[in-house]
Design an enzyme around this catalytic site. Structure first.
Site, mmCIF file in Angstrom:
data_model
loop_
_atom_site.group_PDB
_atom_site.id
_atom_site.type_symbol
_atom_site.label_atom_id
_atom_site.label_comp_id
_atom_site.label_asym_id
_atom_site.label_seq_id
_atom_site.Cartn_x
_atom_site.Cartn_y
_atom_site.Cartn_z
ATOM 1 N N GLY A 35 6.716 -8.237 -99.193
ATOM 2 C CA GLY A 35 5.636 -7.385 -99.681
ATOM 3 C C GLY A 35 4.374 -7.613 -98.886
ATOM 4 O O GLY A 35 3.351 -6.966 -99.066
ATOM 5 N N THR A 36 4.493 -8.571 -97.946
ATOM 6 C CA THR A 36 3.363 -9.016 -97.154
ATOM 7 C C THR A 36 2.977 -8.020 -96.066
ATOM 8 O O THR A 36 1.878 -8.088 -95.539
ATOM 9 C CB THR A 36 3.746 -10.345 -96.497
ATOM 10 O OG1 THR A 36 5.118 -10.228 -96.085
ATOM 11 C CG2 THR A 36 3.676 -11.471 -97.496
ATOM 12 N N ASN A 73 -3.769 -5.698 -89.826
ATOM 13 C CA ASN A 73 -3.753 -4.401 -90.504
ATOM 14 C C ASN A 73 -4.624 -4.512 -91.751
ATOM 15 O O ASN A 73 -4.280 -5.202 -92.704
ATOM 16 C CB ASN A 73 -2.300 -4.034 -90.876
ATOM 17 C CG ASN A 73 -2.176 -2.685 -91.556
ATOM 18 O OD1 ASN A 73 -3.073 -2.258 -92.292
ATOM 19 N ND2 ASN A 73 -1.069 -2.014 -91.334
ATOM 20 N N THR A 79 -2.786 -3.560 -95.244
ATOM 21 C CA THR A 79 -1.842 -4.499 -95.852
ATOM 22 C C THR A 79 -2.507 -5.849 -96.128
ATOM 23 O O THR A 79 -2.185 -6.509 -97.111
ATOM 24 C CB THR A 79 -0.587 -4.698 -94.968
ATOM 25 O OG1 THR A 79 -1.001 -5.094 -93.659
ATOM 26 C CG2 THR A 79 0.227 -3.423 -94.881
ATOM 27 N N GLY A 127 -1.741 -14.561 -97.408
ATOM 28 C CA GLY A 127 -0.890 -14.310 -98.570
ATOM 29 C C GLY A 127 -1.284 -15.079 -99.816
ATOM 30 O O GLY A 127 -0.985 -14.662 -100.931
ATOM 31 N N GLU A 128 -1.938 -16.202 -99.652
ATOM 32 C CA GLU A 128 -2.197 -17.060 -100.804
ATOM 33 C C GLU A 128 -3.676 -17.254 -101.108
ATOM 34 O O GLU A 128 -4.061 -17.462 -102.259
ATOM 35 C CB GLU A 128 -1.530 -18.420 -100.584
ATOM 36 C CG GLU A 128 -0.024 -18.284 -100.526
ATOM 37 C CD GLU A 128 0.681 -19.553 -100.072
ATOM 38 O OE1 GLU A 128 1.456 -20.103 -100.857
ATOM 39 O OE2 GLU A 128 0.448 -19.998 -98.933
#
Ligand code: FES
Ligand code: FES
Lengths: 738, 176
Positions: free
Chosen positions: A465-466, A631, A634, A703-704
């Site tokens: 989903g990253t 990007n 995203t 992501g985190e």
């Protein structure tokens, strides 16, 4: 050669739509449980209903006779299996069903295989088990629990903390706690195994196909080349897919026995006991500061829970060592072994818990000093890496604070408690800072250019989903000078070049640098072919003298001297050319810089109805230094999603373990609270800083980092609104009734 | 009419659970099926008809990933037995595209990055389609409230709302 700094290039950084969006919006993206095989049969698991003891007897005869049942495997009939390999993330989980011992509630004790899922589930309910229960250790503070001291060797000590506290005008010394949380990706974890002789194809909800391959090969003693693991799409993971859990092994075991493809889909309740969770923690944090706001000492001690015979990487206190410039510091981590399902990484493991204590306590210090909490953070800003004493490879946290504050309107905050209102609502402003650790491991990729001038780039990574599919397509297009629609990036197949896990916010950096190198090497391959080619305008050109653009290579100083990839392939009778690339993480000592992870500043406005105890997050501004952003679209989604995870950690999530039995009391989506649409406001994300200097591509994982800081920022805002300092997650209505 | 049978092995004692005959009209096509009566509508679609667009996130009616339309109204298909839907008109995500042309909501979800892993997306889109028909997509507060039966664990909520808003305002513009 094309550099990423070339201003004429616009593919990188652009917020292009996900390349897999057409698949995901039409149902054509296939997740592990969407696959089926001819002759496929279905497995269901039986879980232990006690948390500690032994199986006195297990009677599978009734289940065995039930309609459609092919086999029932228990520890009495299971083949002997060795434990999976040591991995980058520590040991594999212990092999399942090897003896009669019960170590936690929900432990898999039998697997039933039947023609249909309905038959398998029904038969699983017919397995009769008698237990010999023992007393289960379930409380993190149980004095009988075995304690592991400094389990990862990450404890820190510098200066003299006692002296530091002696110099302090203000000392905050408090206890913070965080509960168990369950990852709960929306996709039910699924394994499908299909054997052909000694080879096996496995579909798995994994964040790391190669780890599944290595584990299956080792456990079933077959060559790795005989194992193929597929995970082109995964319904989220948040860390749950980092390990090769027992259900995957059991699926392969069952399929081998019945000689048919077997599918196993975990139930939602099983997702609470089978694939890890964020372990609870108890933290003591003590911070001293002078009246002018200089931190004199930080002491952070934490304990988290871990399973009886398994391991988990959860250095909760360790992150505090690098957050601030503070001469005297001590961090100490411990783990307590309990009869619980094994914890594992959950989005921002350790940081999510440790930052809550640290950034709340910093706010407590600011309040005690009567100082703006933003000013206190800027005053103690760590210009250098406090442990390594090296300059950071990049750090725009100061910019995050200042730009974030400006966007948020922090200056409108009136410091007095309860001084901001909107009608009946109390309004609170809170903030937290985040220094996310750097993590990167080696990675490989391969790039091919085909006869028609299109490119195919692969690595056995996952996109949970990253946005990996999308950003790697963009990057390869950029490096090879091709339009986006002429490049396909593919992943999720263990037969592709080695990729590490999608985890630790480390994949994008590792993979991007590998893809970059593969594309660079591919250009070199082309130049190699025309080295002595009189027909080529590129004859004898070195890679450094060449630019890739518009489907061709040309001399950088003479754009008309060049030719298309297709011309070179045609003239030399080649169908395609390929090249590999790999990346290894930089060594701080060699590059003279402390490799930096992402940084962030989180600004939050909460609203509280003092009569009802209602708590609402009204606004969030996340200012993030994520290095080069490949990007915007995203990357923003990653930060937004992380922020939702942080709101969830702060206000909703708590896995409740029954104190007597170790049963998870809220193991359904009806009982385990998570935010729904109406709980989440529109939120702002701004990116600060620029490319990181430690690697070629210069990304830092995002992501985190978005999750971290939310619990503290919300807690600090609650304090601002109400004067209540909440030190125990989640913040629930009973803590807020005034 | 297409026939789909639950596979049974030769010589297998038939299930004590009676089979049922059911005709599901899915995305405009009738499918006559013989099913174990315990089979949910979700599993009938996914396992028996191979329409895996609808997803299973909980199998307990609490996440919305399995949302489909029945006679134009949204339901969670994991809480529905296939046998109850004999003769009803069922629309799944696969049935939204019109001759290969995606539904405006499918395009808007892509444009607004209204998902990450994409697992909740089929349910979100089906719910959003229904929301418009229910007249509940007019205000932000309505969108928030009436999309709250669809959990997105990846946290794409703000973008899901933006996608729905976008399509609603497009539709309004078109009707002016
Ligand atoms: S799968 Fe039906 S609501 Fe979750
Ligand atoms: S996109 Fe992953 S659950 Fe919504």
């Amino acid at each position: 050669m094309t550099t990423l700094e070339d201003p004429t290039r616009t593919v990188i950084g652009e917020g292009v739509d996900r390349v897999d969006a057409p698949l995901k919006t039409t149902g054509a993206a296939h997740y592990p449980n969407d696959y089926t095989y001819p002759g496929m049969v279905h497995a269901a698991l039986v879980g232990s209903t006690i948390a500690a003891g032994r199986i006195r007897s297990i009677d599978a005869s009734e289940a065995q006779r039930a309609p459609g049942v092919l086999t029932v495997i228990t520890h009495l009939t299971a083949p002997q299996l060795e434990r999976g390999p040591m991995t980058l993330l520590g040991p594999s989980p212990p092999a399942p069903m090897q003896d009669d011992r019960i170590l936690h509630y929900g432990q898999h004790i039998a697997v039933v295989v039947a023609d249909s899922p309905e038959q398998a589930r029904h038969a699983a309910s017919l397995v009769n088990v008698e237990y010999e229960p023992a007393e289960a250790l379930l409380d993190i503070e149980d004095p009988r629990a075995e304690i592991l001291e400094n389990p990862w060797g990450l404890d820190s000590e510098r200066g003299d903390v006692s002296a530091g506290f002696a110099q302090a005008d203000v000392v905050v010394d408090e206890r913070y706690t965080t509960p168990d949380n369950t990852n709960n990706p929306l996709g039910l974890f699924t394994s499908i195994a299909s054997w052909h002789g000694d080879s096996v194809t496995v579909h798995d909800s994994t964040q790391w196909p190669h780890n599944v391959r290595t584990s299956i090969a080792q456990i079933f003693r077959i060559p790795e080349s005989g194992v193929r693991v597929l995970a082109p799409f995964v319904g989220g993971g948040f860390g749950a897919g980092l390990r090769v859990w027992c259900h995957t092994i059991l699926t392969a075991m069952a399929a081998r026995e019945v000689k048919r493809p077997v599918k196993l889909v975990l139930t939602r309740p099983q997702m609470f006991t089978s694939v890890g969770h964020r372990p609870n923690s108890v933290q003591h944090i003590k911070i001293g500061a002078t009246s002018s706001g200089d931190l004199t000492a930080i002491e952070h001690r934490a304990i988290s829970s871990v399973a009886m015979e398994d391991d988990d990487y959860e250095p909760v206190a360790a992150g505090s060592a690098v957050a601030y410039e503070c001469p005297n510091l001590l961090t100490h981590d411990r783990q307590a072994r309990l009869n619980i399902p094994c914890p594992g990484s959950m989005r921002a493991p350790a940081e999510g818990q440790g930052n809550f204590a640290l950034e709340s306590a910093i706010d407590e210090v600011a309040h005690a000093l009567g100082m703006d909490p933003l000013e206190l953070r800027l005053r103690n800003y760590a210009e250098q890496h406090p442990v390594l004493g090296l300059p950071w490879s990049s750090k725009a946290l100061r910019e995050c604070y200042t730009l974030g504050a400006e966007r948020f309107g922090w200056s409108r905050r009136t410091p007095a408690i309860g001084s901001m209102r909107d009608g009946d609502w109390l309004v609170g402003y809170g903030l937290a800072g985040v220094s996310y650790p750097f993590y990167q491991v080696p990675c490989q990729a391969r790039a091919s250019l085909r006869r028609d001038g299109s490119a195919y780039v692969t690595s056995a990574a996952t996109d949970i989903g990253t946005g990996t599919y999308t950003v790697m397509t963009q990057l390869a297009a950029e490096c090879l000078g091709l339009d986006l629609n002429r490049v396909r990036f593919d992943l999720g197949d263990s037969d592709m070049p080695y990729s590490p896990q999608a985890g630790g916010s480390g994949l994008t950096g590792a993979l991007a640098n590998a893809v970059h190198m593969a594309c660079g090497n591919l250009v070199r391959e082309f130049l190699d072919i025309v080295r002595d080619d009189d027909a080529s305008p590129l004859r004898g050109a070195a890679a450094e003298e060449v630019t890739a653009s518009g489907g061709r290579l040309h001399r950088t100083d003479a754009p008309d001297q060049g030719e298309a990839y297709t011309d070179i392939l045609n003239r030399h009778g080649l169908e395609e050319l390929s090249a590999d690339g790999r990346s290894t993480p930089p060594d701080p000592q060699k590059i003279g810089m402390a490799t930096a992870g992402a940084f962030g500043a989180k600004f939050v406005e909460v609203r509280i109805d003092p009569q009802l105890g209602l708590l609402r997050v009204a606004r969030v501004v996340s200012a993030i230094d994520g290095g080069r952003i490949l990007n915007e679209k995203t990357a923003s989604s990653q930060i937004t999603g992380g922020t939702v995870g942080g709101i969830s950690q702060a206000m909703f999530e708590e896995t409740a373990t029954d104190a007597g039995t170790g049963r998870i009391a809220n193991a359904t989506f009806g009982d385990y609270l998570m935010p729904v649409n109406a709980d989440i406001p529109d939120m702002e994300v701004i990116f600060c800083g620029g490319p990181d200097r430690a690697t070629t591509v210069g990304t830092k994982g995002v992501g985190e980092v978005g999750l971290v800081g939310m619990a503290a920022a919300i807690g600090n805002a609650i304090h601002h609104a109400t004067g209540r300092r909440l030190r125990s997650l989640p913040f629930t209505i009973d803590q807020l009734l005034l | 009419m297409k026939h789909v049978d639950t596979p049974t092995r030769p010589g297998e004692a038939t299930s004590e659970i009676p089979d049922v005959e059911v005709t599901l009209n899915v995305n405009g096509d009738p499918y006559r099926m013989r099913l174990d009566s315990r089979v949910t509508l979700l599993d009938a679609l996914r396992d028996h008809l191979g329409l895996t667009g609808a997803k299973k996130g909980c199998d307990q009616g609490a996440c919305g990933a399995c949302t489909v339309l029945v006679d134009g109204k949204r339901i969670v298909s994991c809480l529905a037995l296939a046998a109850q839907y004999d003769g009803r008109e069922i629309t799944t995500l696969e049935g939204l595209t019109d001759d290969g042309e995606p539904h405006p909501l499918q395009k808007a979800f892509a444009r607004h990055d209204a998902f990450q892993c994409g697992y909740c997306t089929p349910g979100q889109i089906m719910s959003a389609v229904s929301l418009q028909a229910e007249g509940r997509a007019g205000t932000d507060a309505d969108i928030c409230e009436f999309m709250s039966g669809n959990i997105c664990r990846c946290g794409a909520y703000p973008n899901i709302r933006a996608a729905i808003r976008d399509v609603v305002s497009e539709a309004n513009d078109a009707s002016v």
